[in-house]
Design a protein around this motif. Structure first.
Motif, PDB file in Angstrom:
ATOM      1  N   THR A  33       0.820  -1.205   0.000  1.00 49.53           N
ATOM      2  CA  THR A  33       0.000   0.000   0.000  1.00 49.53           C
ATOM      3  C   THR A  33       0.856   1.257   0.000  1.00 49.53           C
ATOM      4  N   THR A  50      -5.336   6.158   0.183  1.00 49.23           N
ATOM      5  CA  THR A  50      -4.397   5.057   0.010  1.00 49.23           C
ATOM      6  C   THR A  50      -4.727   4.296  -1.267  1.00 49.23           C
ATOM      7  N   THR A  52      -3.645   0.340  -3.086  1.00 54.76           N
ATOM      8  CA  THR A  52      -2.889  -0.903  -3.004  1.00 54.76           C
ATOM      9  C   THR A  52      -2.134  -1.143  -4.306  1.00 54.76           C
ATOM     10  N   ASN A  96       3.426   7.847   2.313  1.00 55.42           N
ATOM     11  CA  ASN A  96       3.616   6.677   3.170  1.00 55.42           C
ATOM     12  C   ASN A  96       3.562   5.412   2.328  1.00 55.42           C
ATOM     13  N   CYS A  97       4.325   4.413   2.717  1.00 49.66           N
ATOM     14  CA  CYS A  97       4.193   3.137   2.027  1.00 49.66           C
ATOM     15  C   CYS A  97       4.554   1.985   2.955  1.00 49.66           C
ATOM     16  N   ASN A  98       4.029   0.816   2.635  1.00 45.90           N
ATOM     17  CA  ASN A  98       4.436  -0.436   3.251  1.00 45.90           C
ATOM     18  C   ASN A  98       5.223  -1.211   2.210  1.00 45.90           C
ATOM     19  N   ASP A 107       6.657  -6.631   5.719  1.00 46.49           N
ATOM     20  CA  ASP A 107       6.410  -5.241   5.316  1.00 46.49           C
ATOM     21  C   ASP A 107       6.836  -4.299   6.430  1.00 46.49           C
ATOM     22  N   LEU A 108       7.523  -3.239   6.058  1.00 49.14           N
ATOM     23  CA  LEU A 108       7.835  -2.166   6.987  1.00 49.14           C
ATOM     24  C   LEU A 108       7.182  -0.885   6.491  1.00 49.14           C
ATOM     25  N   ASN A 109       6.932   0.018   7.405  1.00 47.55           N
ATOM     26  CA  ASN A 109       6.250   1.263   7.087  1.00 47.55           C
ATOM     27  C   ASN A 109       7.254   2.400   6.958  1.00 47.55           C
ATOM     28  N   TYR A 110       7.111   3.191   5.902  1.00 46.82           N
ATOM     29  CA  TYR A 110       8.045   4.286   5.646  1.00 46.82           C
ATOM     30  C   TYR A 110       7.277   5.583   5.393  1.00 46.82           C
ATOM     31  N   TRP A 111       7.924   6.708   5.773  1.00 46.35           N
ATOM     32  CA  TRP A 111       7.348   8.041   5.595  1.00 46.35           C
ATOM     33  C   TRP A 111       8.294   8.932   4.803  1.00 46.35           C
TER      34      TRP A 111
END
Length: 121
Positions: A33, A50, A52, A96-98, A107-111
């Protein structure tokens, strides 16, 4: 590491349009996402939209019919087309992305660092 770089913010009059872009780069196996969030002064960061990897979208009620989120999977880039802008849309917009860095990783979350959008009345 995964880096997100936003562009396209600025100052616009009410009723005008802006298009935000966010490109992801770095060690990326896949991105699930991607999305945009806004944070106005003194307020919490809130979801705007958002999308996908398959193209399913979700929007905050306040932007439905005015904003459109899209993405180019080949370029790891997400866009936010903002039309009929209102002064209350004024905020810093964060990408933002996973993402997975490797096939076997979670999956990690990034900004991103954020881009300012200011709508004058």
């Amino acid at each position: 590491q995964v880096q997100l770089v936003e562009s396209g913010g600025g100052l616009v009059q009410a009723g005008g349009s802006l298009r935000l872009s966010c490109a992801a780069s770095g060690s990326i196996f896949s991105i699930n996402t991607m999305g945009w969030y806004q944070q106005a002064p003194g307020k919490q960061r809130e979801l705007v939209a958002t999308i996908t990897s398959g193209g399913s979208t979700n929007y905050a009620d306040s932007v439905k019919g005015r904003f459109t989120i899209s993405r180019d999977n080949a370029k790891n880039t997400v866009y936010l087309q903002m039309n009929s802008l209102k002064p209350e849309d004024t905020a810093v917009y964060y990408c933002n992305c996973n993402a997975k860095r490797y096939r076997w990783s979670s999956d990690l979350n990034y900004w991103g660092q954020g881009t300012q959008v200011t709508v004058s009345s």
